[in-house]
Structure formats: C-alpha cells, structure tokens
Design an enzyme around this catalytic site. Structure first.
Site, PDB file in Angstrom:
ATOM      1  N   ASP A  58       4.193  -4.625   6.262  1.00 28.79           N
ATOM      2  CA  ASP A  58       4.652  -5.927   6.766  1.00 28.79           C
ATOM      3  C   ASP A  58       4.741  -6.984   5.665  1.00 28.79           C
ATOM      4  O   ASP A  58       5.644  -7.825   5.678  1.00 28.79           O
ATOM      5  CB  ASP A  58       3.779  -6.401   7.928  1.00 28.79           C
ATOM      6  CG  ASP A  58       2.355  -6.664   7.508  1.00 28.79           C
ATOM      7  OD1 ASP A  58       1.734  -5.760   6.928  1.00 28.79           O
ATOM      8  OD2 ASP A  58       1.859  -7.773   7.745  1.00 28.79           O
TER       9      ASP A  58
ATOM     10  N   ARG B 285      -5.903  -1.850   8.743  1.00 26.92           N
ATOM     11  CA  ARG B 285      -5.828  -3.321   8.697  1.00 26.92           C
ATOM     12  C   ARG B 285      -6.263  -3.887  10.038  1.00 26.92           C
ATOM     13  O   ARG B 285      -7.295  -3.510  10.532  1.00 26.92           O
ATOM     14  CB  ARG B 285      -4.397  -3.771   8.361  1.00 26.92           C
ATOM     15  CG  ARG B 285      -3.985  -3.437   6.949  1.00 26.92           C
ATOM     16  CD  ARG B 285      -4.241  -4.651   6.047  1.00 26.92           C
ATOM     17  NE  ARG B 285      -3.793  -4.389   4.698  1.00 26.92           N
ATOM     18  CZ  ARG B 285      -2.783  -5.033   4.127  1.00 26.92           C
ATOM     19  NH1 ARG B 285      -2.132  -5.948   4.785  1.00 26.92           N
ATOM     20  NH2 ARG B 285      -2.464  -4.751   2.893  1.00 26.92           N
TER      21      ARG B 285
ATOM     22  N   ARG C 108       1.085  -4.902  -5.884  1.00 22.71           N
ATOM     23  CA  ARG C 108       1.085  -6.184  -5.162  1.00 22.71           C
ATOM     24  C   ARG C 108       1.593  -7.202  -6.180  1.00 22.71           C
ATOM     25  O   ARG C 108       1.208  -7.155  -7.344  1.00 22.71           O
ATOM     26  CB  ARG C 108      -0.312  -6.557  -4.702  1.00 22.71           C
ATOM     27  CG  ARG C 108      -1.062  -5.381  -4.078  1.00 22.71           C
ATOM     28  CD  ARG C 108      -1.257  -5.526  -2.590  1.00 22.71           C
ATOM     29  NE  ARG C 108      -2.075  -4.424  -2.093  1.00 22.71           N
ATOM     30  CZ  ARG C 108      -1.836  -3.795  -0.947  1.00 22.71           C
ATOM     31  NH1 ARG C 108      -0.828  -4.110  -0.183  1.00 22.71           N
ATOM     32  NH2 ARG C 108      -2.632  -2.829  -0.545  1.00 22.71           N
TER      33      ARG C 108
ATOM     34  N   ASP D 237       1.553  -0.364  11.910  1.00 21.50           N
ATOM     35  CA  ASP D 237       1.410  -1.685  12.535  1.00 21.50           C
ATOM     36  C   ASP D 237       2.705  -2.500  12.551  1.00 21.50           C
ATOM     37  O   ASP D 237       2.660  -3.701  12.790  1.00 21.50           O
ATOM     38  CB  ASP D 237       0.298  -2.482  11.813  1.00 21.50           C
ATOM     39  CG  ASP D 237       0.570  -2.654  10.332  1.00 21.50           C
ATOM     40  OD1 ASP D 237       1.514  -2.040   9.811  1.00 21.50           O
ATOM     41  OD2 ASP D 237      -0.169  -3.421   9.685  1.00 21.50           O
TER      42      ASP D 237
ATOM     43  N   GLY E 292       0.834  -1.209   0.000  1.00 21.28           N
ATOM     44  CA  GLY E 292       0.000   0.000   0.000  1.00 21.28           C
ATOM     45  C   GLY E 292       0.866   1.255   0.000  1.00 21.28           C
ATOM     46  O   GLY E 292       1.874   1.298   0.688  1.00 21.28           O
TER      47      GLY E 292
ATOM     48  N   THR F 132       4.006   2.647   5.724  1.00 22.42           N
ATOM     49  CA  THR F 132       2.585   2.274   5.768  1.00 22.42           C
ATOM     50  C   THR F 132       1.827   3.242   6.655  1.00 22.42           C
ATOM     51  O   THR F 132       2.354   3.670   7.687  1.00 22.42           O
ATOM     52  CB  THR F 132       2.393   0.828   6.298  1.00 22.42           C
ATOM     53  OG1 THR F 132       1.001   0.616   6.564  1.00 22.42           O
ATOM     54  CG2 THR F 132       3.151   0.565   7.591  1.00 22.42           C
TER      55      THR F 132
ATOM     56  N   ASP G   4      -0.627   2.444   8.389  1.00 23.97           N
ATOM     57  CA  ASP G   4      -1.270   1.691   9.478  1.00 23.97           C
ATOM     58  C   ASP G   4      -0.513   1.734  10.813  1.00 23.97           C
ATOM     59  O   ASP G   4      -1.078   1.411  11.851  1.00 23.97           O
ATOM     60  CB  ASP G   4      -1.446   0.224   9.071  1.00 23.97           C
ATOM     61  CG  ASP G   4      -2.265   0.078   7.806  1.00 23.97           C
ATOM     62  OD1 ASP G   4      -3.060   0.981   7.515  1.00 23.97           O
ATOM     63  OD2 ASP G   4      -2.104  -0.948   7.112  1.00 23.97           O
TER      64      ASP G   4
HETATM   65  P1  ATP Z   1       0.360  -2.251   3.514  1.00 17.84           P
HETATM   66  O1  ATP Z   1       0.383  -2.876   4.884  1.00 17.84           O
HETATM   67  O2  ATP Z   1       0.530  -0.785   3.590  1.00 17.84           O
HETATM   68  O3  ATP Z   1      -0.788  -2.659   2.668  1.00 17.84           O
HETATM   69  P2  ATP Z   1       2.239  -4.286   2.655  1.00 17.84           P
HETATM   70  O4  ATP Z   1       3.666  -4.169   2.326  1.00 17.84           O
HETATM   71  O5  ATP Z   1       1.897  -5.064   3.893  1.00 17.84           O
HETATM   72  O6  ATP Z   1       1.675  -2.809   2.723  1.00 17.84           O
HETATM   73  P3  ATP Z   1       1.202  -6.446   0.990  1.00 17.84           P
HETATM   74  O7  ATP Z   1       0.266  -6.389  -0.141  1.00 17.84           O
HETATM   75  O8  ATP Z   1       0.857  -7.293   2.152  1.00 17.84           O
HETATM   76  O9  ATP Z   1       1.453  -4.924   1.408  1.00 17.84           O
HETATM   77  O10 ATP Z   1       2.626  -6.959   0.437  1.00 17.84           O
HETATM   78  C1  ATP Z   1       3.247  -6.358  -0.684  1.00 17.84           C
HETATM   79  C2  ATP Z   1       3.953  -7.376  -1.530  1.00 17.84           C
HETATM   80  O11 ATP Z   1       5.008  -8.014  -0.780  1.00 17.84           O
HETATM   81  C3  ATP Z   1       3.102  -8.541  -2.018  1.00 17.84           C
HETATM   82  O12 ATP Z   1       2.349  -8.211  -3.150  1.00 17.84           O
HETATM   83  C4  ATP Z   1       4.170  -9.580  -2.348  1.00 17.84           C
HETATM   84  O13 ATP Z   1       4.792  -9.295  -3.590  1.00 17.84           O
HETATM   85  C5  ATP Z   1       5.194  -9.341  -1.248  1.00 17.84           C
HETATM   86  N1  ATP Z   1       5.000 -10.303  -0.152  1.00 17.84           N
HETATM   87  C6  ATP Z   1       4.102 -10.226   0.861  1.00 17.84           C
HETATM   88  N2  ATP Z   1       4.202 -11.292   1.688  1.00 17.84           N
HETATM   89  C7  ATP Z   1       5.185 -12.071   1.183  1.00 17.84           C
HETATM   90  C8  ATP Z   1       5.785 -13.325   1.566  1.00 17.84           C
HETATM   91  N3  ATP Z   1       5.391 -13.987   2.658  1.00 17.84           N
HETATM   92  N4  ATP Z   1       6.774 -13.821   0.778  1.00 17.84           N
HETATM   93  C9  ATP Z   1       7.192 -13.161  -0.311  1.00 17.84           C
HETATM   94  N5  ATP Z   1       6.671 -11.994  -0.724  1.00 17.84           N
HETATM   95  C10 ATP Z   1       5.695 -11.443   0.002  1.00 17.84           C
END
Ligand code: ATP
Length: 323
Positions: free
Chosen positions: A103, A172, A72, A130, A11, A126, A128
C-alpha cells in the site's frame, strides 16, 4: 507507449520475480521496450536503470525475493524527490511505469501519477494481503504456507512438552495471515487486529481447551500494534495462569522468503500480463486485482484505503473448530 519501467518497492514478497518476468515478456511481446529500475523509487531517483530483454528474466520464476531489489525511499515522499524521479524517467525515455509493491508503494504511485500525468499500473506485491479490491496479493499464499509448515513443527514440541505457544506472524495491521494460518494449522485461536480479542475470551478459549481435551495449545498472534504482539499477550496470560507453561515464537522474516508457491507464480504471471494490457488499453492509476478468479482494475485511491474486511465466516470457523 514505447517504453515502460518496472520496479519493486516496499517489503519484498515471494512471486515478485514471477511478476517482473511476466511484465517484461508481455511488454516485449507487444513491441514495448522495458527498463528494469533497481531498488524501487530510490533507483528511479538515482537512475539505477537497465535495459531489460527477455533473457534478463530467465530462470527467475522460481526464486524468492526480487532481482530488482527493493528499498524504502523517504525522499520519494517529498515533492522534490518525485521531481528528481520524473527527470530521470524522462532522461531514460520511460513513458509508463509498472509498480509492484504494497500500500505504501501504491500510495507513492498515486501521488506521482497525479503530479506528472504519468500512466502507472500497480501490482499488489505483499505477503500481508491487505490491499482493498483484490482477494489475493502476490506473496500471500507462499507466506501462508511457510507459516503452516512452521506451526506444524512447533506443534510437535508443544504437544510433547504440554506447552502453550504464542506464535507471532506478520501482516502489519491486517489479520489475514494469522487467521488463515490458524485455520490451516489447526491452531486454537488467532489474535488479530480486526477483532480485539477480549482478555477473558482468550483465557476462556485456552482454559477450556486445556482443561477439556488438550494438553497443548497454539495461538497465532498478528504482529500489529493493536494486538501488542505475541510477547505482550504471553506476559498477560502467564500472569493470570501461572500453571501454563508458556512459550513465544516470533516467525519473523522467514515469512518473506522462499520459492513462491504455484498459486503465487500463476497469480503474478496473470497479473503481469494484465498490467501491460491495461496500459495498452489506456488504463492508468489502477492496481490489478483478482476477485472471484477474474482480473479487475482497482483505482489506487481504493486499493490503499486499508479497510479490506476480514471474512467473518473464517472467524466463526476457527472458533467452532477449536473446541
Ligand atoms: P509492505 O506493505 O509489503 O511493507 P509497502 O509498499 O507498503 O510494502 P512502504 O515502506 O510502506 O512499503 O512503502 C514503500 C515506499 O513507497 C516508501 O519507502 C516510499 O518511497 C513510497 N511511499 C510510501 N508512501 C508514500 C506516499 N504517501 N507518498 C509518496 N511515496 C510513498
């Protein structure tokens, strides 16, 4: 380290541009080349990569969103996807990565770093707030300010019509935006995932407030699964208290946008400098955090644990102040 790649993932959050600027300029200052990787891990797989000079990051500190775009990328969750990403990195001569994201993004960074022994430093990007091990994340302060100015406007109409508003905010599974947003906007209550608000407790708060002193009320609700979101909460209350004139506002994506606050710009700038210095010191697989205004290194495994505690004093303060 001769060349670093920088990407934003997951995000978007206000202040990501300030972080990209800081990472880029600090690296160049130390004689390290910089490659901007577009669309997060997706660009790392497909090779959407550009050489960055200091002018690539001119005039962006004040802009919301991310000039590197974000995405994503389910493919990066697979061994094959990460193998492709590794090949691209080698082809472009990238020795280390700075990953700016939440995260999920840092979970991906951790997997990748373990598989290929690549130095990676993360920045908590982020709204959030979090991520464990840091008091603040980049974008949180701006989102909080957006929530407060929106709730101020809702309060005007709530009090004119004597209505009860449930305002849904992002976060979240974390209640930082809802709880702090409620305190800062003078809301009556916050329904957050960390504290399952008993049905009766909510009704009591609202009923007491309405009956005693108030002719309108605002309750902030975290969007999470455990709270059910503002719609569900409103339906429940409406059924039991048909006398209340209930409305729901879902703030949605405006919380992600806008020019970053001074605090987010400063945080992102400090963290960007620290990310490059960490790599130069030989640190790897850590997120830069801030605790009591001091920058710290937090191992990815800790940062992504999703167990960041909410401050109980704030929960008490909100309860006391809403009488
Ligand atoms: P926000 O919390 O602000 O939404 P975020 O970084 O948590 O941001 P996610 O969509 O959960 O957003 O993760 C972003 C990208 O990170 C995913 O689309 C994927 O490419 C990668 N990713 C997430 N989890 C994993 C994992 N366990 N292993 C490998 N890649 C991952």
């Amino acid at each position: 380290i001769k060349c670093i790649g920088v990407l934003t993932s997951g995000g978007d959050a206000p202040g990501m541009n300030a972080a990209i600027r800081s990472v880029t300029r600090t690296a160049i200052y130390h004689g390290i080349r910089v490659k901007g990787i577009y669309r997060g891990y997706k660009g790392l797989i497909t090779g959407e990569i550009e050489d960055f000079e200091t002018q690539h990051v001119s005039n962006i500190i004040q802009r919301g969103g991310t000039i590197l775009k974000t995405a994503r990328c389910p493919e990066f969750c697979t061994v094959e996807g990460r193998a492709l990403a590794h090949e691209t990195m080698r082809a472009h001569g990238i020795d280390a990565l700075v990953v700016i994201g939440g995260d999920g993004s840092l979970s991906g960074a951790r997997e990748f770093a373990e598989e290929y022994d690549i130095p990676i430093v993360g920045l908590p990007g982020t709204i959030d707030n979090d991520l464990y091990g840091t008091d603040l994340t980049i974008g949180y302060d701006t989102a909080l300010n957006t929530i407060v100015s929106a709730v101020d406007k809702i309060r005007d109409t709530a009090s004119s019509h004597e209505r009860l508003f449930f305002v849904e905010v992002m976060g979240r599974e974390a209640g930082f935006l809802a709880l702090n947003g409620a305190i800062a906007s003078g809301a009556e209550a916050a329904i957050i995932p960390e504290y399952a608000f008993e049905k009766d407790q909510l009704a009591e708060t609202i009923e007491n407030g309405f009956r005693k002193t108030k002719n309108s009320s605002i309750v902030l609700v975290s969007e999470s699964e455990s709270t059910g979101g503002a719609m569900k909460v409103a339906e429940r209350v409406e059924k039991e208290y048909p006398q209340f004139d209930v409305r729901v506002v879902i703030l949605g994506h405006i919380q992600r946008g806008g020019s970053p606050s001074a605090q987010d710009r400063i945080l992102a700038s400090r963290m960007g400098v620290a990310a490059i210095e960490a790599l130069l010191e030989g640190q790897r697989n850590v997120m830069i955090g801030i605790v009591n205004d001091a920058l710290v290194y937090v191992p990815f495994s800790k940062a992504i644990k999703k167990n960041k505690p909410i401050d109980e004093d704030l929960v008490d303060a909100l309860r006391i102040l809403s009488i």
